[in-house]
Design a protein around this motif. Structure first.
Motif: not given
Length: 691
Positions: A243-264
């Motif tokens: 994943l890439a993005g200005p706010d994406v880091s190891k700290e911003t994505v944790q176990r339990g998050d869900i990566v999904l279609d933005p409309g969801l």
């Protein structure tokens, strides 16, 4: 196919995975040193035909059941490991209960360490297993005995798993994309990588996604599916996303998050759900009972809000509302598990019903009927049943999002149910075709009767009409329904009033002649500074009371507006003044204008200009602050042609649907220009309880 390997600690799960795949599941130094699985282990087995079987090795120790639950999301097939020398143990039963609560019905029971015992003991363990799985999702599952030390039974088990994967139909990828994150890490030269099993939909390199519940946007730079570089992944694959993005880091994505279609992306911290309590629980579950809720890879504190009158007894099921300590990204019909707050035992679990439940009136029969409809697994059956419960309309966009339906699936649902859809901005109210016909019949009959009784009135107030009709639609849906009926030329909307398209308010013959004499005095060059009632009476030789009565009647008919006391303006002139205000506000850099600027455009005196602006202030067309005023464009349709809806609340200026609007007779918009100086006619405002 994703295969989960579950069972009690030291029952040979990791050794089984290694024997089947050749891959060591324990990857952490601590795991190797202690000889036990602490975190999730992953292995892959390529098979003929290009398929790859993914294995998830989950911890068996009681302290790591929460990790086991994180790995259980997305599993298609389960291997429940039972050691031949130990037999059924506590974590075997807890893992079995979790498998059952998560609805994983496809699997095998594997008796490991078969080399340590003889045939008699194997028969005893198999009988013990059959008793344990009775009444669960794995009841009737086959039992296979293997030895990872001698290799006995391993080849046969591997062949059976391969055959099952080839024979099984892959998960449909029609829905929208969701991937629960069970691992997040960074790779030098690559960046942030997250892994998980795709629950629904598909993902492609270059896709824009959202990390929920945090709401951080990201782009898929590259991906692996089933441990191979790929351009896309789909439901049923284990994927690693870079994943890439200005706010994406190891700290911003944790176990339990869900990566999904933005409309969801629509996190929720309150969910209506069906809850089943395990039979071995010692006590019933009471009101506001604290638990740890596990959903996909997420774990969060929660409270159980009972929707019935009695506590939920062990072995029983009931509808509850889950009040979460923090929002999660979920979907309707997702499975969940609850454990006690000390993480000692699994209490129960079930399925999510409604992700947007009300805080109040949650125990009413109407709400119970809505939950029963939403509990149906098939989306078509669920939405059809929902539209047969009060208030007989629902937001199709919200339903489709909560059910993770794609645009194609939503269109198919709309066609299959022959829905009448009422768009209002992002909201799409839906009503069944039969209910729409009943609604249109009801509205036409009510308007016809009203016009017969009140031929001199321009129409009936929207909120009064809404309260008369069945089905009684919610205010935003009612506005959308009126707009559709108006587009179909069945009715006409005049500001906050509704009339039949063919209806015209008419004076009595005597009043018609008087109006023809008076109306010209309010127009022409003097239209922005018309004479007052007493001046009109003097000019026409009529009694002042008769002139006032006639102008009040013209106001109720929508021909004039009483801007100030005894100071009437023709309705077309009021239209013209709203256009002047709109142009004036649009010409200012910040949209603010002064009374002097407005006065100069009208060419009248300051006093009259102020009275006109105060009239618009009262109806919200302008907002007055200090020496400046600003236009509220949403209110322009009060004195002009109705404008298209631009929001979920209907988007029009009618008070119906506004949060500060209180429905009822006393709050009906005043007729004849909605002027606070004019009293409503009795025919429009009967006393409360009147008919």
């Amino acid at each position: 196919m994703i295969i989960g390997v579950a069972g009690h600690i030291d029952h040979g799960k990791t050794a089984l995975v290694k024997a089947l795949t050749g891959v060591e599941g324990d990857r952490l130094a601590q795991e190797k040193a202690r000889g036990m699985t602490i975190d999730l282990g992953f292995a892959y087995l390529p098979v003929e035909g290009g398929q790859t079987l993914g294995f998830v090795d989950v911890p068996g120790h009681e302290r790591f059941v929460h990790t086991m639950l994180a790995g259980a999301s997305g599993i298609d097939f389960v291997l429940l490991a039972v050691a031949a020398d130990d037999g059924i143990k506590p974590q075997t039963l807890e893992h079995l209960a979790i498998i059952d609560l998560l609805g994983i019905a496809r699997g095998l029971i594997v008796i490991t360490k078969a080399d340590l015992t003889g045939p008699g003991r194997l028969a005893e363990v198999e009988a013990e297993i059959q008793r344990a799985v009775a009444g669960t999702a794995l009841e009737g599952a086959d039992v296979a005995a293997v030895s990872t030390l001698t290799g006995a039974g391993i080849d046969q088990l591997r062949a059976r798993l391969v055959a099952t994967a080839i024979a099984e139909t892959t998960r449909p990828a029609q829905g929208r994309f969701r991937l629960p994150v069970d691992r997040s890490f960074t790779l030098q030269g690559v960046g942030v990588v997250v892994t998980g099993a795709v629950l629904s939909g598909s993902v492609h390199v270059g896709d824009h996604v959202m990390i929920s519940p945090s709401g951080v946007p990201a782009r898929v730079r590259s991906l692996h599916a089933q441990n191979r570089p790929a351009e896309s992944g789909r439901a049923g694959d284990r994927c690693a996303l870079n994943l890439a993005g200005p706010d994406v880091s190891k700290e911003t994505v944790q176990r339990g998050d869900i990566v999904l279609d933005p409309g969801l992306h629509a996190p929720t911290d309150r969910i209506d759900a069906r809850l089943r309590i395990l039979a071995h629980e010692a006590k019933p579950i009471g009101q506001w009972f604290p638990v740890r809720l596990h959903h996909a890879a997420a774990e969060v504190g929660a409270r159980i809000v009972l929707l019935g009158d009695e506590p939920i007894r062990p072995g029983a099921s009931a509808d509850v509302q889950l009040a979460l300590d923090a929002p999660i990204a979920a979907a309707a019909q997702d499975r969940y598990v609850i454990r006690d707050v000390s993480a000692q035992r699994t209490i129960g679990g079930g399925v999510f019903i409604d992700l947007r439940p009300p805080l109040r009136r949650r125990r009413t029969p109407e709400r119970a009927a809505q939950r029963a409809a939403l509990a149906l697994e098939d989306p078509r059956s669920a939405f059809g049943a929902l539209l047969e419960t009060a208030p007989f309309t629902a937001d199709l966009a919200i339903f489709a999002g909560d059910r993770v339906l794609s645009e194609a699936q939503t269109e198919e649902l709309e066609k299959a149910l022959s829905l009448v859809v009422l768009p209002a901005g992002a909201t799409r109210f839906a009503i069944s075709a039969a209910r729409w016909r009943d609604f249109m019949t009801s509205i036409m009959e009510r308007l016809s009767a009203f016009h017969i009784e009140n031929p001199d009135l321009q129409g009936i107030g929207r909120e009064k009409l809404r309260l008369f009709l069945l089905p009684r639609l919610p205010a935003p849906a009612f506005l959308a329904a009126l707009q559709k009926a108006a587009r179909e030329m069945a009715i006409a909307l005049d500001g906050s009033f509704v009339r039949l398209a063919a209806h015209e308010a008419r004076f009595a013959p005597k009043d018609e002649a008087a109006w023809e004499a008076i109306a010209p005095l309010l127009g022409g060059d003097a239209r922005f500074r018309p004479p007052r009632v007493r001046d009109i009476a003097a000019a026409t030789g009529r009694l002042e009371g008769d002139v006032r009565r006639l102008l009040k009647l013209a106001g109720r008919m929508g021909l004039a507006d009483e801007v100030a006391h005894d100071h009437f303006f023709l309705r077309p002139i009021v239209h013209e003044m709203t256009d002047i205000i709109a142009k004036l506000a649009g010409a200012q850099p910040d949209g603010a204008f002064t009374a002097a600027q407005f006065r100069d455009l009208l060419g009248n005196g300051r006093k009259v200009a102020i009275q006109i602006l105060e009239f618009f202030d009262r109806h919200g067309v302008t907002v007055h602050k200090g020496d400046l005023r600003r236009l509220d464009p949403r209110r322009l349709d009060l004195f002009g042609a109705p404008r298209p809806s631009s929001g979920a609340d209907g988007g029009e200026s009618s008070p119906v649907g506004r949060p500060d609007f209180k429905s009822g007779w006393g709050s009906e918009t005043v007729s004849g220009g909605f002027d606070s100086h004019s009293l409503p006619p009795n025919s429009l405002f009967p006393p409360r309880g009147g008919t």
